[in-house]
Design a protein around this motif. Structure first.
Motif, PDB file in Angstrom:
ATOM      1  N   ARG A 195      43.495  39.960  45.962  1.00 51.06           N
ATOM      2  CA  ARG A 195      42.100  40.337  46.392  1.00 51.06           C
ATOM      3  C   ARG A 195      41.900  39.953  48.178  1.00 51.06           C
ATOM      4  O   ARG A 195      41.440  40.032  48.408  1.00 51.06           O
ATOM      5  CB  ARG A 195      41.798  38.271  45.679  1.00 51.06           C
ATOM      6  N   ALA A 227      40.199  48.909  48.786  1.00 50.32           N
ATOM      7  CA  ALA A 227      39.740  47.771  48.166  1.00 50.32           C
ATOM      8  C   ALA A 227      39.396  46.855  46.131  1.00 50.32           C
ATOM      9  O   ALA A 227      40.085  45.841  45.733  1.00 50.32           O
ATOM     10  CB  ALA A 227      38.568  47.752  48.525  1.00 50.32           C
ATOM     11  N   ARG A 228      39.144  48.631  45.264  1.00 50.82           N
ATOM     12  CA  ARG A 228      39.011  48.105  44.001  1.00 50.82           C
ATOM     13  C   ARG A 228      40.317  48.152  43.551  1.00 50.82           C
ATOM     14  O   ARG A 228      40.716  47.690  42.562  1.00 50.82           O
ATOM     15  CB  ARG A 228      38.193  49.754  43.576  1.00 50.82           C
ATOM     16  N   ARG A 229      41.558  49.188  43.596  1.00 48.27           N
ATOM     17  CA  ARG A 229      42.381  49.425  43.940  1.00 48.27           C
ATOM     18  C   ARG A 229      43.447  47.703  43.859  1.00 48.27           C
ATOM     19  O   ARG A 229      43.929  47.089  42.992  1.00 48.27           O
ATOM     20  CB  ARG A 229      43.305  49.866  44.741  1.00 48.27           C
ATOM     21  N   PHE A 230      43.784  47.381  45.038  1.00 43.14           N
ATOM     22  CA  PHE A 230      43.607  45.904  45.610  1.00 43.14           C
ATOM     23  C   PHE A 230      42.923  44.601  44.313  1.00 43.14           C
ATOM     24  O   PHE A 230      44.268  43.875  43.834  1.00 43.14           O
ATOM     25  CB  PHE A 230      43.664  45.665  47.010  1.00 43.14           C
ATOM     26  N   GLY A 231      41.784  44.896  44.435  1.00 42.63           N
ATOM     27  CA  GLY A 231      41.371  43.833  43.010  1.00 42.63           C
ATOM     28  C   GLY A 231      42.315  43.823  42.027  1.00 42.63           C
ATOM     29  O   GLY A 231      42.431  43.339  41.079  1.00 42.63           O
ATOM     30  N   ALA A 252      42.136  42.518  48.782  1.00 44.61           N
ATOM     31  CA  ALA A 252      40.491  43.870  48.443  1.00 44.61           C
ATOM     32  C   ALA A 252      39.413  43.197  49.335  1.00 44.61           C
ATOM     33  O   ALA A 252      38.596  44.266  50.051  1.00 44.61           O
ATOM     34  CB  ALA A 252      40.199  43.409  47.347  1.00 44.61           C
ATOM     35  N   SER A 287      40.428  44.407  53.359  1.00 43.24           N
ATOM     36  CA  SER A 287      40.056  46.691  53.120  1.00 43.24           C
ATOM     37  C   SER A 287      38.143  46.338  53.749  1.00 43.24           C
ATOM     38  O   SER A 287      37.965  47.302  54.409  1.00 43.24           O
ATOM     39  CB  SER A 287      40.287  46.887  51.944  1.00 43.24           C
TER      40      SER A 287
END
Length: 210
Positions: free
Chosen positions: A154, A145-149, A157, A160
């Motif tokens: 979004r 989620a942090r990586r996608f953000g 994220a 996830s």
């Protein structure tokens, strides 16, 4: 820029991750047709590993775990030097190893009516292995989620984080409703394992675009 053979390998490894969840649940559904005595409403999918045809579910755990492990390696190769590029694949790899462990160590059968449940060493290791799989993927959800953000995705994220919250909530609901625990907990696995397959699919698309 990756070479064509390297990119092909990455895509093949990630394709294994994509296939892991469909393979697991397809084989589980097949066994429901082969084993009318098995009650999915009250028994977890793991209990398919017991009995004369239990080898099918054992093989299911082993194959699914190997596919997930290959997918985790693919994630590591594609996401190296990116945020979450180490922790995310490692956690996904633990998921795969846990599934393999769940196949190597079978569950304990349900006790007979009136008897207290007894946990063998093998049964305990089965529970630990499956717990490692489940918790590792939940942690991977937050890492990814942090990586996608960070890369502006979004929707991925949010998906996830939602998965990481919904899966354990379903497990808790299954524990509170034993008459449907097998279905509910199986649904929790579908939510969580399905997330991994979809992430592998999405990252595979990124690899193709490089």
């Amino acid at each position: 820029m990756q070479t064509a053979p390297s990119q092909s390998l990455d895509r093949a490894l990630l394709a294994c991750g994509v296939a892991s969840t469909p393979v697991f649940y397809a084989l589980a559904v097949l066994q429901l047709a082969l084993r009318p005595e098995y009650d999915i409403r009250t028994q977890p999918i793991s209990f398919l590993a017991l009995g004369e045809l239990g080898w099918i579910q054992v093989a299911n755990f082993l194959v699914t775990g190997a596919l997930a492990l290959a997918g985790a390696i693919g994630l590591r190769r594609v996401l190296r030097d990116q945020r979450g590029g180490s922790a995310g694949p490692i956690l996904a790899g633990l998921y795969g190893l846990g599934m393999i462990g769940a196949g190597v160590f079978g569950p304990d059968p349900l006790p007979a009516p009136g008897q207290a449940p007894q946990i063998s060493v093998t049964g305990a290791l089965h529970m630990v292995a499956f717990l490692v799989s489940f918790l590792s993927l939940i942690a991977a959800c937050f890492v990814m989620a942090r990586r996608f953000g960070a890369v502006g995705k979004r929707d991925w994220a949010l998906y996830s984080v939602a998965t990481a919250l919904l899966a354990p909530a379903l497990v808790a609901a299954g524990m509170a409703n034993p008459s449907w625990a097998g279905v509910i907990v199986g649904g929790a696995g579908l939510v969580l394992f399905g997330w991994f397959s979809l992430v592998a699919y999405g990252i595979r698309g990124e690899a193709a675009a490089d």
